[in-house]
Design a protein around this motif. Structure first.
Motif, PDB file in Angstrom:
ATOM      1  N   ALA B 110     -69.320 -22.194 -25.713  1.00 40.81           N
ATOM      2  CA  ALA B 110     -67.983 -22.712 -25.402  1.00 40.81           C
ATOM      3  C   ALA B 110     -66.992 -21.557 -25.443  1.00 40.81           C
ATOM      4  N   PRO B 111     -66.269 -21.320 -24.375  1.00 38.43           N
ATOM      5  CA  PRO B 111     -65.366 -20.172 -24.332  1.00 38.43           C
ATOM      6  C   PRO B 111     -64.095 -20.434 -25.140  1.00 38.43           C
ATOM      7  N   VAL B 112     -63.558 -19.364 -25.696  1.00 35.29           N
ATOM      8  CA  VAL B 112     -62.275 -19.439 -26.381  1.00 35.29           C
ATOM      9  C   VAL B 112     -61.237 -18.909 -25.392  1.00 35.29           C
ATOM     10  N   THR B 113     -60.305 -19.759 -25.019  1.00 37.27           N
ATOM     11  CA  THR B 113     -59.292 -19.297 -24.076  1.00 37.27           C
ATOM     12  C   THR B 113     -58.393 -18.288 -24.789  1.00 37.27           C
ATOM     13  N   PRO B 114     -58.257 -17.125 -24.198  1.00 42.21           N
ATOM     14  CA  PRO B 114     -57.420 -16.129 -24.888  1.00 42.21           C
ATOM     15  C   PRO B 114     -55.952 -16.550 -24.907  1.00 42.21           C
TER      16      PRO B 114
END
Ligand SMILES: Nc1ncnc2c1ncn2[C@@H]1O[C@H](COP(=O)(O)OP(=O)(O)OP(=O)(O)O)[C@@H](O)[C@H]1O
Ligand SMILES: [Mg+2]
Lengths: 268, 415
Positions: B110-114
């Protein structure tokens, strides 16, 4: 009586291109039971053709073969063959090669084994019965071929250069064996060879054939085979008359070869 | 790239092993031969070369897929936070810079939105996420006011279709004014192209225990093998007697020669459409196809086995009193067995290849069906596993046939 009569045999091969080869012309000969005939001649003079006719693999264009009063029309176990090499059945061991003939006749196993054991002894292979034939040397293989032929108890044994592929020493030993077996069994033998010495040593009678057309050129009655039964073969070669006869036949064959070469050069 | 690595391993290991061998010194018969180049009997396959060959295939495979079983890897795809600054120009001519942050994440994580960075002036910062190896279309000027366009990346002026290298990827300006960010791919292969060896092994274990598409792995392989056996046995039952007849009778030879010689060069795969039309796509069709594949090979093998018998053997058998039937049984058939075995080896190989191809066309189970079904879902690991299993089984069949040949026709080539 079981004499072998070659009655005015001629054999012509018609080639597909229309030409014809006269492989044999008017060959006649009579062999008594128990005689050993050796046949000599330059290459292509029809020796193999004659033997194939005797065996019944070829029907002559003229004439007939009579054995024991009966006309030969095809191959039969009364005329056994020994080939140069590679005619053993390599998928059978030595024993099964030797008892092939009796087996095909449906002879009982005990009887077959008795014959085979005896023959293995005779040709000097008593420990080799269960070996594969391709494990044997060339000389041993030819012993098996001789034994296989004898197991069938034929009246006549036909041999086409049986020792041709063997080295000189093995060949000499095998010549002794052939003589011994001939004397012991009393079979009629026709032996084709390229070696003048072998023909002299083994042939009670000797036929020199000439090519184009293949015919009988000279016939000899020789004393050497009889001597060889009780004498060392090397002694026989030194004995009286041997060297002279050999020279005579050699120059005869050389003469034919030169004539052939001359003809070829003339044609070319 | 891969080829360069492969050749390098080949050359280096050859030189190194040559040195080691020369150092240790060998004293057998071959080592005393002074002429080995061109002397076929002096060339033995070097077993060390075989081992290194197999190892290097796995090494390269692992290195290019980021495998955990291989210590060395070629550079992988970029993962982490990438970014660049762009320069926007408003319609009235003012310029401002802002930052774009792109989080490049691994597939399945799951990506962490910067955090969205601040901009300067009217240009506002942007943030995006993208999976490794993939690209994403960015419109950083969307939030920069009406009519703003990108004119530079990292201070470098950019025109349409220009490409600029930035941290973690490349940026291209599309004709419609958007930015295409392509995450850096590195040299490794995406799993969807080529999975790592351990992924294939894991898949193998999973399918071996749970099966695939309602059939166990052994069910699939067994189905293929059963078809091969059925086709091969039927082909032999018809082909061998036919070959004997062709070897023994001029009429048979004349009759079947044109058919056999015509069918021989037709690859079985070319028959698939016709066989499907005539016999359907299911079992019958496949067995008929394999039957045809084996038939001609076995016929020709039996025919040449019969023709190859030495005339002197036949003559010998006749003058030993054998009948025709006995000569067939005791001379012709045993004499032809080596040829028939050679034919059987070829036929089994061809049948195995053909069954896989036929299953690719249509099947409910089988090795070929497994890989074609998996490829539809882009399950490359199953495809690779299937290919490896097909290869191993084909090789295994050949080894078994060779062992059987050694046992059953020890006289081969010794006539
Ligand atoms: N089947 C055949 N068809 C045509 N010609 C043949 C055939 N068999 C033999 N010949 C010819 O017959 C002649 C005699 O051949 P044959 O094989 O009997 O000679 P040979 O004396 O046994 O020779 P070699 O000593 O070389 O064995 C040769 O000219 C050969 O070309
Ligand atoms: Mg001859």
């Amino acid at each position: 009586m079981s004499g072998l009569i070659i009655d005015n045999i001629s054999m012509r091969f018609d080639l597909p291109n229309g030409a014809a080869v006269q492989a044999l012309q008017n060959v006649s000969l009579e062999l008594k039971q128990g005689e050993l005939l050796s046949v000599l001649g330059p290459s292509g003079c029809g020796k193999t053709t004659l033997l194939n006719i005797l065996a019944g693999f070829l029907a002559p264009t003229e004439g007939q073969i009579v054995l024991g009063g009966k006309r030969v029309v095809g191959p039969s176990p009364e005329r056994g063959m020994v080939f140069q090499q590679g005619a053993l059945f390599e998928w059978m061991n030595v024993r099964h090669n030797i008892d092939f003939g009796p087996r095909m006749k449906g002879m009982a196993k005990a009887e077959r084994d008795r014959i085979t054991d005896h023959l293995l002894e005779t040709v000097g292979l008593h420990d080799f019965g269960e070996k594969a034939v391709y494990e044997l040397s060339g000389g041993m293989q030819q012993r098996v071929a001789l034994a296989r032929c004898l197991a069938n108890d034929p009246d006549v044994i036909l041999m086409d250069e049986p020792l041709g592929a063997l080295d000189a020493l093995t060949r000499e030993k095998m010549q002794g064996l052939v003589l011994k077996l001939w004397k012991e069994t009393g079979k009629t033998v026709v032996l084709i060879t390229h070696s003048v010495e072998e023909a002299l040593l083994l042939g009670e009678r000797l036929l020199v054939m000439a090519p184009r057309p293949g015919r009988i050129f000279r016939e000899y009655n020789l004393p050497f085979a009889e001597r060889g039964v009780n004498m060392d073969l090397r002694e026989v070669k030194k004995s009286e008359g041997f060297a002279e006869t050999r020279e005579e036949i050699l120059s005869m064959i050389w003469g034919m070869e030169e004539e052939i070469m001359g003809k070829k050069e003339g044609a070319a | 790239m891969v080829l360069v690595f492969y050749v390098a391993i080949f050359v280096v290991s050859m030189l190194v092993w040559g040195r080691i061998k020369a150092h240790r010194g060998r004293h057998d018969f071959t080592s005393l031969k002074t002429v080995t180049f061109g002397d076929e009997s002096a060339i033995q396959p070097d077993r060390v070369a075989s081992v290194i060959s197999i190892l290097s295939v796995f090494l390269i495979w692992g290195a290019f897929t980021g495998s955990s079983i291989v210590p060395l890897h070629v550079p992988g795809p970029f993962v982490g936070e990438a970014g660049f600054t762009y320069t926007a120009r408003a319609p009235e001519g003012a310029e401002a810079e802002a930052e774009v942050r792109v989080m490049v994440h691994e597939a399945g994580v799951a990506p962490v939105t910067p955090e969205v960075p601040e901009g300067s002036g009217f240009a506002k910062g942007d943030a995006a996420v993208v999976q490794a190896w993939r690209s994403v279309l960015l419109r950083p000027v969307e939030n920069d006011g009406e009519g703003a366009v990108v004119v530079a990346i990292n201070g470098q002026p950019i025109a349409v279709d220009d490409r600029v290298e930035v941290t973690g990827g490349t940026v291209t300006l599309t004709p419609r004014g958007a930015l295409n960010f392509q995450a850096a791919k590195g040299w490794q292969m995406e799993p969807i192209w080529l999975p790592a060896p351990e992924a294939v092994v894991a898949r193998f274990v999973e399918i071996a225990t749970n099966g695939y598409q309602n059939t166990s792995l052994w069910g699939h392989l067994g189905a293929s093998l059963a078809r091969v056996m059925a086709g091969f046995v039927l082909g032999s039952i018809v082909g061998i007697p036919l070959g004997y007849a062709m070897g023994l009778s001029g009429w048979f030879r004349g009759w079947f020669d044109p058919i056999v010689e015509f069918m021989r060069p037709v690859p079985p795969l070319a028959l698939i459409p016709l066989v499907i039309i005539w016999f359907g796509i299911w079992e019958t069709g496949k067995v008929v196809l394999l039957f045809l594949a084996a038939l001609w090979i076995m016929t020709i093998a039996a025919r040449s086995g019969v023709s190859g018998v030495k005339l002197s053997k036949i003559h010998a058998a006749y003058s030993l009193g054998a009948s025709k039937a006995q000569i067939l049984r005791h001379v012709i058939i045993p004499n032809s067995l080596p040829d028939i075995f050679t034919g059987a080896r070829v036929a089994m190989g061809v049948c195995w290849g053909t069954v896989v191809a036929a299953e690719l066309v249509a099947a409910q189970k089988g090795a070929g069906m497994m890989i074609i079904a998996a490829s539809k879902f882009q399950l490359t690991d199953i495809v690779v596993m299937g290919i490896i299993l097909i290869g191993i089984i084909g090789y295994g069949i050949d080894i078994l046939m060779r062992m059987a040949e050694k046992r059953l026709v020890p006289w081969k080539g010794r006539g």
